[in-house]
Design a protein around this motif. Structure first.
Motif, mmCIF file in Angstrom:
data_model
loop_
_atom_site.group_PDB
_atom_site.id
_atom_site.type_symbol
_atom_site.label_atom_id
_atom_site.label_comp_id
_atom_site.label_asym_id
_atom_site.label_seq_id
_atom_site.Cartn_x
_atom_site.Cartn_y
_atom_site.Cartn_z
ATOM 1 N N ALA A 48 -3.452 -44.513 31.404
ATOM 2 C CA ALA A 48 -2.458 -43.547 31.519
ATOM 3 C C ALA A 48 -1.518 -44.132 32.718
ATOM 4 O O ALA A 48 -0.282 -44.252 32.577
ATOM 5 C CB ALA A 48 -2.873 -42.068 31.781
ATOM 6 N N HIS A 49 -2.230 -44.786 33.541
ATOM 7 C CA HIS A 49 -1.389 -45.446 34.873
ATOM 8 C C HIS A 49 -0.709 -46.518 34.203
ATOM 9 O O HIS A 49 0.538 -46.869 34.656
ATOM 10 C CB HIS A 49 -2.248 -45.757 36.004
ATOM 11 C CG HIS A 49 -3.258 -44.901 36.578
ATOM 12 N ND1 HIS A 49 -4.589 -44.301 36.203
ATOM 13 C CD2 HIS A 49 -2.773 -44.215 38.026
ATOM 14 C CE1 HIS A 49 -4.744 -43.461 36.961
ATOM 15 N NE2 HIS A 49 -3.959 -43.499 38.175
ATOM 16 N N HIS A 50 -1.370 -47.221 33.359
ATOM 17 C CA HIS A 50 -0.650 -48.283 32.730
ATOM 18 C C HIS A 50 0.682 -48.056 31.896
ATOM 19 O O HIS A 50 1.568 -48.625 32.231
ATOM 20 C CB HIS A 50 -1.749 -49.053 31.692
ATOM 21 C CG HIS A 50 -1.003 -50.369 31.239
ATOM 22 N ND1 HIS A 50 -1.657 -50.927 30.276
ATOM 23 C CD2 HIS A 50 0.123 -51.146 31.547
ATOM 24 C CE1 HIS A 50 -0.829 -52.200 30.123
ATOM 25 N NE2 HIS A 50 -0.016 -52.188 30.512
ATOM 26 N N ARG A 51 0.593 -46.898 31.309
ATOM 27 C CA ARG A 51 1.643 -46.536 30.603
ATOM 28 C C ARG A 51 2.858 -45.958 31.352
ATOM 29 O O ARG A 51 3.922 -46.224 31.202
ATOM 30 C CB ARG A 51 1.290 -45.114 29.594
ATOM 31 C CG ARG A 51 0.359 -45.626 28.273
ATOM 32 C CD ARG A 51 0.371 -44.663 27.344
ATOM 33 N NE ARG A 51 -0.467 -43.383 27.730
ATOM 34 C CZ ARG A 51 -1.827 -43.850 27.686
ATOM 35 N NH1 ARG A 51 -2.281 -44.829 27.114
ATOM 36 N NH2 ARG A 51 -2.736 -42.753 28.044
ATOM 37 N N VAL A 52 2.366 -45.253 32.478
ATOM 38 C CA VAL A 52 3.436 -45.010 33.578
ATOM 39 C C VAL A 52 4.120 -46.003 34.031
ATOM 40 O O VAL A 52 5.284 -46.328 34.197
ATOM 41 C CB VAL A 52 2.818 -44.034 34.589
ATOM 42 C CG1 VAL A 52 3.680 -43.735 35.778
ATOM 43 C CG2 VAL A 52 2.474 -42.493 33.974
ATOM 44 N N ILE A 53 3.278 -47.134 34.579
ATOM 45 C CA ILE A 53 3.814 -48.256 35.333
ATOM 46 C C ILE A 53 4.805 -48.968 34.254
ATOM 47 O O ILE A 53 5.832 -49.575 34.491
ATOM 48 C CB ILE A 53 2.759 -49.167 35.634
ATOM 49 C CG1 ILE A 53 2.041 -48.543 36.917
ATOM 50 C CG2 ILE A 53 3.087 -50.542 35.868
ATOM 51 C CD1 ILE A 53 0.615 -49.129 37.216
ATOM 52 N N LEU A 81 -1.018 -38.562 38.309
ATOM 53 C CA LEU A 81 -0.705 -39.976 38.097
ATOM 54 C C LEU A 81 0.333 -40.474 39.005
ATOM 55 O O LEU A 81 0.136 -41.593 39.783
ATOM 56 C CB LEU A 81 -0.344 -40.415 36.677
ATOM 57 C CG LEU A 81 -1.315 -40.267 35.626
ATOM 58 C CD1 LEU A 81 -0.672 -40.382 34.136
ATOM 59 C CD2 LEU A 81 -2.670 -41.257 35.694
ATOM 60 N N LEU A 82 1.399 -39.950 39.116
ATOM 61 C CA LEU A 82 2.424 -40.358 39.863
ATOM 62 C C LEU A 82 2.194 -40.098 41.578
ATOM 63 O O LEU A 82 2.566 -41.139 42.354
ATOM 64 C CB LEU A 82 3.807 -39.378 39.513
ATOM 65 C CG LEU A 82 4.517 -39.847 38.542
ATOM 66 C CD1 LEU A 82 5.653 -38.865 38.259
ATOM 67 C CD2 LEU A 82 4.993 -41.385 38.502
ATOM 68 N N SER A 83 1.568 -39.153 41.835
ATOM 69 C CA SER A 83 1.042 -39.080 43.236
ATOM 70 C C SER A 83 0.231 -40.222 43.689
ATOM 71 O O SER A 83 0.603 -40.529 44.860
ATOM 72 C CB SER A 83 0.261 -37.774 43.417
ATOM 73 O OG SER A 83 1.001 -36.490 43.180
ATOM 74 N N GLN A 84 -0.728 -40.469 42.925
ATOM 75 C CA GLN A 84 -1.304 -41.663 43.325
ATOM 76 C C GLN A 84 -0.765 -42.917 43.406
ATOM 77 O O GLN A 84 -0.756 -43.690 44.356
ATOM 78 C CB GLN A 84 -2.790 -41.789 42.306
ATOM 79 C CG GLN A 84 -3.820 -42.860 42.660
ATOM 80 C CD GLN A 84 -4.754 -43.005 41.616
ATOM 81 O OE1 GLN A 84 -4.799 -42.661 40.482
ATOM 82 N NE2 GLN A 84 -5.809 -43.921 42.043
ATOM 83 N N ILE A 91 4.885 -47.198 43.019
ATOM 84 C CA ILE A 91 6.204 -46.545 42.377
ATOM 85 C C ILE A 91 7.018 -45.814 43.769
ATOM 86 O O ILE A 91 6.289 -45.201 44.325
ATOM 87 C CB ILE A 91 5.763 -45.402 41.231
ATOM 88 C CG1 ILE A 91 5.602 -46.163 40.008
ATOM 89 C CG2 ILE A 91 6.998 -44.513 41.026
ATOM 90 C CD1 ILE A 91 5.080 -45.185 38.923
ATOM 91 N N GLN A 92 8.232 -45.825 43.594
ATOM 92 C CA GLN A 92 8.874 -44.861 44.700
ATOM 93 C C GLN A 92 9.838 -43.877 44.022
ATOM 94 O O GLN A 92 10.290 -44.209 42.686
ATOM 95 C CB GLN A 92 9.931 -45.761 45.575
ATOM 96 C CG GLN A 92 10.724 -46.965 44.656
ATOM 97 C CD GLN A 92 11.573 -47.835 45.744
ATOM 98 O OE1 GLN A 92 11.085 -47.759 46.721
ATOM 99 N NE2 GLN A 92 12.676 -48.308 44.951
ATOM 100 N N GLN A 93 9.934 -42.882 44.190
ATOM 101 C CA GLN A 93 10.791 -41.672 43.774
ATOM 102 C C GLN A 93 12.146 -41.523 44.735
ATOM 103 O O GLN A 93 12.027 -41.640 45.912
ATOM 104 C CB GLN A 93 9.919 -40.488 43.837
ATOM 105 C CG GLN A 93 8.692 -40.382 43.097
ATOM 106 C CD GLN A 93 8.041 -39.081 43.233
ATOM 107 O OE1 GLN A 93 8.361 -38.067 42.488
ATOM 108 N NE2 GLN A 93 7.002 -39.058 44.029
ATOM 109 N N SER A 94 13.165 -41.365 44.151
ATOM 110 C CA SER A 94 14.370 -40.980 44.813
ATOM 111 C C SER A 94 15.115 -39.724 44.044
ATOM 112 O O SER A 94 15.019 -39.641 42.785
ATOM 113 C CB SER A 94 15.485 -42.077 45.017
ATOM 114 O OG SER A 94 15.589 -42.691 43.710
ATOM 115 N N PRO A 95 15.817 -38.745 44.862
ATOM 116 C CA PRO A 95 16.644 -37.961 44.061
ATOM 117 C C PRO A 95 17.735 -38.440 43.157
ATOM 118 O O PRO A 95 18.216 -39.370 43.581
ATOM 119 C CB PRO A 95 17.232 -37.005 45.381
ATOM 120 C CG PRO A 95 17.232 -37.997 46.353
ATOM 121 C CD PRO A 95 16.119 -39.193 46.322
ATOM 122 N N GLY A 96 18.055 -37.568 42.372
ATOM 123 C CA GLY A 96 19.324 -38.095 41.367
ATOM 124 C C GLY A 96 20.558 -38.107 42.105
ATOM 125 O O GLY A 96 20.646 -37.294 43.139
ATOM 126 N N ALA A 97 21.399 -38.771 41.804
ATOM 127 C CA ALA A 97 22.745 -38.860 42.400
ATOM 128 C C ALA A 97 23.496 -37.596 41.957
ATOM 129 O O ALA A 97 24.260 -37.022 42.954
ATOM 130 C CB ALA A 97 23.772 -39.955 41.648
#
Length: 175
Positions: A48-53, A81-84, A91-97
């Protein structure tokens, strides 16, 4: 119409031919995932991590909601998954424009390196099989695979001059 050389008629599939196709898919998937599974295990990750990546790498800037729709997993599973992956720097998260509530996802350099490592063997396997099978078989394989996936997902693979349909496939973030 039967193939003149083999006498095989693909319009009349027998139980044995269908079972053989199922087994081929099982064995192909086993071999396709063997090396990535070993790499993932070193990081304490699973498929599942692989699919996300993979999909975050394929579509930089994908939103969490788009990824949920694509992977068809629960919000809770994706969140875990994302938290880990964020915590461990893949992975990095950013807010939408336009909508600051959106969370856009992108691989970090460490994430891109892992995605390359995970995909390298898989690309080699597919390339070798494609070369051995030939162009006509490659197109036939593509059509078979398209016939097995949900109709909504098929749009990702609509061809317009050899490219994914507009809005599908790799995207680049504009900064």
């Amino acid at each position: 119409m039967a193939d003149v050389k083999t006498g095989y008629n693909p319009l009349f599939l027998r139980e044995e031919e269908l079972r053989q196709a199922m087994e081929l898919l099982f064995f192909a998937y086993r071999d396709f995932t063997r090396v990535p599974d070993q790499i993932l295990a070193k990081h304490g990750f699973g498929r599942a991590h692989h699919r996300v990546i993979y999909f975050v790498g394929r579509e930089p800037g994908i939103t969490v909601s788009e990824l949920l729709r694509l992977l068809q997993i629960t919000k809770q599973s994706l969140s875990r998954l994302l938290s880990q992956l964020v915590r461990e720097g893949f992975i990095q998260q950013s807010p939408g424009a336009q909508d600051r509530r959106q969370r856009r996802l992108e691989l970090t350099e460490q994430g891109r390196a892992l995605e390359r490592e995970l995909s390298e063997n898989q690309r080699r396997l597919i390339a070798a099989a494609y070369r051995e099978a030939g162009a006509e078989a490659v197109e036939g394989f593509r059509r078979v695979m398209l016939g097995m996936i949900e109709e909504g997902d098929r749009r990702r693979f609509d061809r317009r001059e050899g490219q994914p349909e507009s809005g599908a496939g790799p995207r680049r973030l504009t900064r």
